[in-house]
Scaffold this active site. Structure first.
Site, mmCIF file in Angstrom:
data_model
loop_
_atom_site.group_PDB
_atom_site.id
_atom_site.type_symbol
_atom_site.label_atom_id
_atom_site.label_comp_id
_atom_site.label_asym_id
_atom_site.label_seq_id
_atom_site.Cartn_x
_atom_site.Cartn_y
_atom_site.Cartn_z
ATOM 1 C CE LYS A 342 33.911 22.436 34.029
ATOM 2 N NZ LYS A 342 35.055 23.300 34.183
ATOM 3 C CG ASP A 379 38.696 22.217 33.230
ATOM 4 O OD1 ASP A 379 38.833 22.607 32.326
ATOM 5 O OD2 ASP A 379 37.628 21.955 33.967
HETATM 6 P P1 NAP Z 1 32.604 27.128 40.916
HETATM 7 O O1 NAP Z 1 32.657 25.752 40.911
HETATM 8 O O2 NAP Z 1 31.409 28.002 41.086
HETATM 9 O O3 NAP Z 1 33.531 27.782 42.038
HETATM 10 C C1 NAP Z 1 33.709 29.059 42.241
HETATM 11 C C2 NAP Z 1 34.545 29.138 43.501
HETATM 12 O O4 NAP Z 1 34.866 30.439 43.608
HETATM 13 C C3 NAP Z 1 34.199 28.628 44.951
HETATM 14 O O5 NAP Z 1 35.315 28.149 45.712
HETATM 15 C C4 NAP Z 1 33.395 30.031 45.414
HETATM 16 O O6 NAP Z 1 33.411 30.089 46.845
HETATM 17 C C5 NAP Z 1 34.633 31.008 44.861
HETATM 18 N N1 NAP Z 1 33.620 32.300 44.539
HETATM 19 C C6 NAP Z 1 32.680 32.428 43.900
HETATM 20 N N2 NAP Z 1 32.422 33.819 44.150
HETATM 21 C C7 NAP Z 1 33.117 34.389 44.813
HETATM 22 C C8 NAP Z 1 33.315 35.734 45.319
HETATM 23 N N3 NAP Z 1 32.741 36.800 44.681
HETATM 24 N N4 NAP Z 1 34.521 35.963 46.168
HETATM 25 C C9 NAP Z 1 35.228 35.106 46.480
HETATM 26 N N5 NAP Z 1 35.227 33.691 46.167
HETATM 27 C C10 NAP Z 1 34.013 33.361 45.282
HETATM 28 O O7 NAP Z 1 33.230 27.690 39.453
HETATM 29 P P2 NAP Z 1 34.551 26.953 38.790
HETATM 30 O O8 NAP Z 1 34.080 25.975 37.911
HETATM 31 O O9 NAP Z 1 35.592 26.529 39.782
HETATM 32 O O10 NAP Z 1 35.215 28.282 38.057
HETATM 33 C C11 NAP Z 1 35.901 29.262 38.610
HETATM 34 C C12 NAP Z 1 36.282 30.268 37.715
HETATM 35 O O11 NAP Z 1 37.399 29.702 36.919
HETATM 36 C C13 NAP Z 1 35.324 30.648 36.652
HETATM 37 O O12 NAP Z 1 34.512 31.703 36.970
HETATM 38 C C14 NAP Z 1 36.289 30.848 35.346
HETATM 39 O O13 NAP Z 1 36.424 32.220 35.377
HETATM 40 C C15 NAP Z 1 37.612 30.103 35.814
HETATM 41 N N6 NAP Z 1 37.523 28.930 34.725
HETATM 42 C C16 NAP Z 1 38.483 29.063 33.917
HETATM 43 C C17 NAP Z 1 38.761 28.034 32.787
HETATM 44 C C18 NAP Z 1 39.435 28.255 31.815
HETATM 45 O O14 NAP Z 1 39.586 27.687 30.756
HETATM 46 N N7 NAP Z 1 40.319 29.417 31.709
HETATM 47 C C19 NAP Z 1 38.062 26.918 33.132
HETATM 48 C C20 NAP Z 1 37.218 26.686 34.172
HETATM 49 C C21 NAP Z 1 37.001 27.654 34.987
HETATM 50 P P3 NAP Z 1 32.415 29.405 47.545
HETATM 51 O O15 NAP Z 1 32.869 28.068 48.098
HETATM 52 O O16 NAP Z 1 32.500 30.539 48.885
HETATM 53 O O17 NAP Z 1 31.064 29.519 47.019
#
Ligand code: NAP
Length: 551
Positions: A342, A379
């Site tokens: 992204k 998003d």
């Molecule tokens: P990302 O860029 O990898 O960010 C993940 C975030 O979650 C980071 O802040 C990370 O913290 C934190 N995290 C990861 N594992 C964790 C854990 N076990 N406990 C607590 N915090 C944790 O991912 P993203 O793109 O933001 O997406 C996050 C989630 O949003 C996805 O997994 C998905 O389920 C959801 N999402 C949904 C849609 C939709 O259309 N519904 C679209 C996009 C995303 P750190 O900084 O400490 O690593």
């Protein structure tokens, strides 16, 4: 290269000169081993077959014929994988009877040896004997491996050819996609009616290699070309218009005879392989992993419903360069971008909208009329709009858990709408940085139980089906009027269950997923998205997923 990209070239069936002289024999005609017969002409065969040959791999002759009966109701082009049977010869009389009764069916007989990637443990002589019997039983084509052909004496080949079936000489590479022209040169002297090369795609670009090869050689032979593996889906869907005479499919999911093989119904209904032509636009979801992405489901459905001549593919890759090569060569008309690209994609685009620039993340790419790539972020709207429908955002206190891509989209989008945004993250430094950039506030986890919000948003992956079932918050930390979990698989996450138990209304990640997909569809097609239908297919797929207990 042809104008507009090689993979846009026309798919018209063009019979080749070789094999033309031989007249086709009716499928039901008895073939006599003593009399001999000319191999069926490629014209005759190509006039009978569709774009998909369904491979039947069964454990017994009875099961094989039963499957053939079932499959032939929808598909008239079958491959009997005799090597999957413990005793292939035992199936021949049954096949003969089946083909006699079902004269509309065109059949390939294959008895591939273990040494060449099949299951048959016998010798080359035994393989040839079985194939000869299959030809005499009415099979229209017999498939022999290049390695087998190279071992055969001219008299053996002559004898096989005299049994009336057309010959496919095939080559399988289970490791790579390389040396396709060299393999072609090895097969070509045998003058088979069909020449089949199956490679393995390790990158997206390997599909380009395969399709370039098909396009280059399509006038020299009746070619079948496929790249196997998870990354070979593109060649299975687009290979036909590049020059492959047909492609292979499994009868049902779970019955694949090659890695990455797709079942016939999915090829027809999801990928609409029968409709793909020179002007079909190609889109895809790019990232790692994208195996379980529901984007192909919603976008292919929307293209079909809105009669847009386009197809949407999963583009699994870990390398940006690989994605860029594919995007340029096919060429792709649009991309849904997911992890981990992204941010990285932005510098490869001509321009991105102001919001994507500010957030540093782009999830939508479109190729404009000038041929250049432009980026957007859907998003943000997909988080903001579901909330706007439920409460006024100016002044609303909103807690965002997570500071990754989704957390950033939420923080910037909601702050821009005048909300008071709080960021809490496992790694506090990232949350502090985002809070500074988005004009939001940092909040520590240990402050949550004593704080209250209008909305809590989970933008972490905690709660996803692929992880241990867990909520990112404890019940005492959920002090809000509304809870929005961006996780969409499962629909009902532990956090949402907890919120409901506290009597709170919730917004599911499915709503966000459909919303961001609908806006992508509109950017790509300039047509209103069939949002309700998109929601319906996603919910249906997720429920099926839950029922099957899949991760
Ligand atoms: P990302 O860029 O990898 O960010 C993940 C975030 O979650 C980071 O802040 C990370 O913290 C934190 N995290 C990861 N594992 C964790 C854990 N076990 N406990 C607590 N915090 C944790 O991912 P993203 O793109 O933001 O997406 C996050 C989630 O949003 C996805 O997994 C998905 O389920 C959801 N999402 C949904 C849609 C939709 O259309 N519904 C679209 C996009 C995303 P750190 O900084 O400490 O690593």
């Amino acid at each position: 290269m042809k104008s507009g990209g090689l993979l846009e070239s026309a798919s018209a069936a063009r019979p080749t000169p070789h094999g033309v002289a031989a007249r086709g024999v009716p499928a039901s005609e008895e073939r006599s081993p003593s009399r001999g017969a000319a191999p069926m002409s490629t014209y005759f065969i190509r006039s009978r077959i569709g774009k998909i040959c369904v491979a039947i791999a069964s454990a017994s002759p009875t099961e094989m014929i039963q499957n053939a009966e079932d499959i032939s109701r929808e598909n008239h082009f079958l491959e009997f994988r005799l090597d999957y049977l413990p005793n292939p010869v035992a199936a021949i009389p049954r096949i003969k009877q089946f083909l006699y009764e079902r004269s509309e069916v065109t059949a390939i007989a294959t008895c591939r040896r273990v040494a060449t990637g099949g299951k048959f443990k016998g010798t080359i002589a035994a393989e040839l004997e079985i194939l000869e019997k299959a030809a005499l039983a009415g099979c229209h084509l017999i498939d022999i491996e290049l390695q087998t052909a190279e071992h055969m004496k001219p008299a053996q080949m002559q004898r096989l050819r005299s049994r009336g079936a057309a010959i496919i000489v095939s080559y399988h590479d289970f490791e790579n996609t390389k040396d396709l022209d060299r393999i072609f040169q090895r097969i070509h002297p045998f003058q088979p009616e069909f020449l089949k090369i199956v490679s393995t795609a390790k990158t997206l670009s390997d599909n380009v290699t395969m399709m370039r090869f098909l396009d280059r050689r399509r006038d020299e032979a009746n070619l079948i070309g496929i790249s196997m593996g998870e990354q070979g889906t593109i060649s299975r869907v687009l290979g036909l218009r590049a020059g492959s005479v047909f492609t292979f499919a499994s009868a049902h999911a779970g019955e694949e005879t090659g890695p990455g093989q797709i079942d016939a119904r999915t090829l027809r209904e999801t990928w609409r392989i029968d409709q793909i032509d020179a002007s079909t636009r190609v889109y895809g979801v790019a990232g790692n992993p994208v195996r379980h992405s529901l984007s192909p489901l919603i976008h292919n459905m929307a293209f079909r419903r809105e009669t847009v001549n386009a197809v949407f593919l999963p583009l699994q890759t870990a390398r940006m360069n690989d994605l860029l090569t594919l995007t340029r060569e096919v060429p792709l008309h649009g991309l849904a971008i997911t992890m981990p690209f992204k941010s990285e994609i932005i510098r490869h685009l001509e321009k991105t909208d102001a919001l994507s620039e500010k957030i540093g993340a782009c999830n939508t790419v479109v190729r404009a009329l000038d041929g250049k790539l432009y980026g957007f972020n859907t998003d943000v709207a997909a988080i903001v709009r579901p909330l706007e429908r439920r409460l006024p955002l100016p002044g609303a206190r909103i807690l965002v858990l997570g500071a990754g891509g989704a957390g950033r989209a939420a923080a910037f989008g909601l702050a821009e709408k005048g909300a008071e945004v709080f960021i809490c993250n496992r790694t506090p430094e990232t949350a502090k940085k985002l809070a500074r950039q988005a004009k939001a506030k940092f909040i520590r986890r240990d402050q949550l139980a004593k704080s209250s919000f209008d909305v809590i948003i989970n933008a972490t992956p905690v709660g996803m089906r692929s992880m241990k079932p867990a909520s990112p918050l404890e019940p005492k930390e959920i002090n809000a009027r509304l809870v929005f979990d961006l996780v969409y698989n499962p629909i009902d996450t532990p956090l949402l269950r907890m919120a409901r138990e506290k009597g709170l209304p919730v917004v599911t990640g499915v709503e966000m997923f459909v919303h961001q997909g609908a806006r992508q569809f509109e950017i790509w097609t300039s047509k209103p998205a069939p949002e309700e239908e998109m929601l319906r297919v996603v919910v249906h797929a997720l429920r099926q997923d839950a029922a099957a207990g899949r991760a």
